[in-house]
Write an enzyme that holds these catalytic residues in place. Structure first.
Site, PDB file in Angstrom:
ATOM      1  N   GLU A  18       0.827  -1.211   0.000  1.00  0.00           N
ATOM      2  CA  GLU A  18       0.000   0.000   0.000  1.00  0.00           C
ATOM      3  C   GLU A  18       0.861   1.261   0.000  1.00  0.00           C
ATOM      4  O   GLU A  18       0.547   2.226  -0.702  1.00  0.00           O
ATOM      5  CB  GLU A  18      -0.926   0.024   1.234  1.00  0.00           C
ATOM      6  CG  GLU A  18      -1.870  -1.154   1.313  1.00  0.00           C
ATOM      7  CD  GLU A  18      -1.328  -2.338   2.110  1.00  0.00           C
ATOM      8  OE1 GLU A  18      -2.145  -3.068   2.690  1.00  0.00           O
ATOM      9  OE2 GLU A  18      -0.091  -2.535   2.155  1.00  0.00           O
TER      10      GLU A  18
ATOM     11  N   CYS B 295      -2.064  -2.267   7.417  1.00  0.00           N
ATOM     12  CA  CYS B 295      -1.565  -2.073   8.779  1.00  0.00           C
ATOM     13  C   CYS B 295      -1.741  -0.601   9.165  1.00  0.00           C
ATOM     14  O   CYS B 295      -2.180   0.221   8.356  1.00  0.00           O
ATOM     15  CB  CYS B 295      -0.099  -2.484   8.864  1.00  0.00           C
ATOM     16  SG  CYS B 295       1.043  -1.355   8.022  1.00  0.00           S
TER      17      CYS B 295
ATOM     18  N   CYS C 131       0.194   1.754   6.828  1.00  0.00           N
ATOM     19  CA  CYS C 131      -0.428   1.859   5.505  1.00  0.00           C
ATOM     20  C   CYS C 131      -1.751   2.615   5.582  1.00  0.00           C
ATOM     21  O   CYS C 131      -2.054   3.416   4.689  1.00  0.00           O
ATOM     22  CB  CYS C 131      -0.623   0.474   4.913  1.00  0.00           C
ATOM     23  SG  CYS C 131       0.956  -0.331   4.516  1.00  0.00           S
TER      24      CYS C 131
END
Length: 172
Positions: A70, A99, A102
């Protein structure tokens, strides 16, 4: 992996468009794994249905711990002449739930929609308990809820397909 376990989030059904692009992101997760990286992929698609960029996790080959799929996708958007309004209408498809890092990059980029495959809870089963494989246990939805602009979040979806590249990819 798509068990009826109540500890795991329920799978979200997708329409044809979302399914097609999420499968494309999952394809990039296989590419990442073939190159020795963790199996994650991402695709950003405009509101007009144009693929803007595609990326995969390259942390192992680059030595950059921030080289998540990402993040690499958001970085690839730079210099493309896209406005914040363009990105507000875009969708980022991620093979795995973004996460915290990201999710923050998605917020800062102004991407308005995220569709992800395998969720963080199921990923933690693959990662195991090794300290070097653990993540911050905060959902991307928590980060997106804190945003002053809306970020739609859809997932988990295509769980079995998104889980497949993780089989055997993590140290136990």
């Amino acid at each position: 992996m798509n068990s009826g376990n109540p500890a795991f989030p329920q799978e979200v059904p997708l329409g044809e468009r979302d399914g097609r692009y999420l499968r494309k992101a999952i394809g990039w997760s296989y590419a990442a794994a073939r190159r020795g990286n963790r199996p994650f992929g991402a695709v950003v698609v405009s509101a007009g249905n144009e693929v803007i960029c595609e990326a995969y996790n390259n942390t192992a080959e680059s030595g950059d711990c921030t080289g998540h799929a990402e993040i690499n996708a958001v970085r690839a958007l730079a210099g493309r002449g896209l406005t914040r309004e363009d990105l507000a209408g875009a969708t980022l498809y991620a093979s795995g739930e973004p996460c915290v890092m990201c999710a923050g990059a998605i917020f800062w980029s102004n991407i308005g929609r995220v569709v992800f495959g395998i969720d963080a809870q199921r990923l933690r089963v693959f990662r195991g308990q090794r300290q070097d494989q653990r993540d911050a246990e905060l959902s991307c939805r928590d980060v997106f809820r804190a945003s002053p602009h809306p970020i739609e979040c859809i997932g988990p979806a295509l769980i079995d397909e998104a889980s497949a590249p993780h089989v055997g990819a993590w140290k136990t």
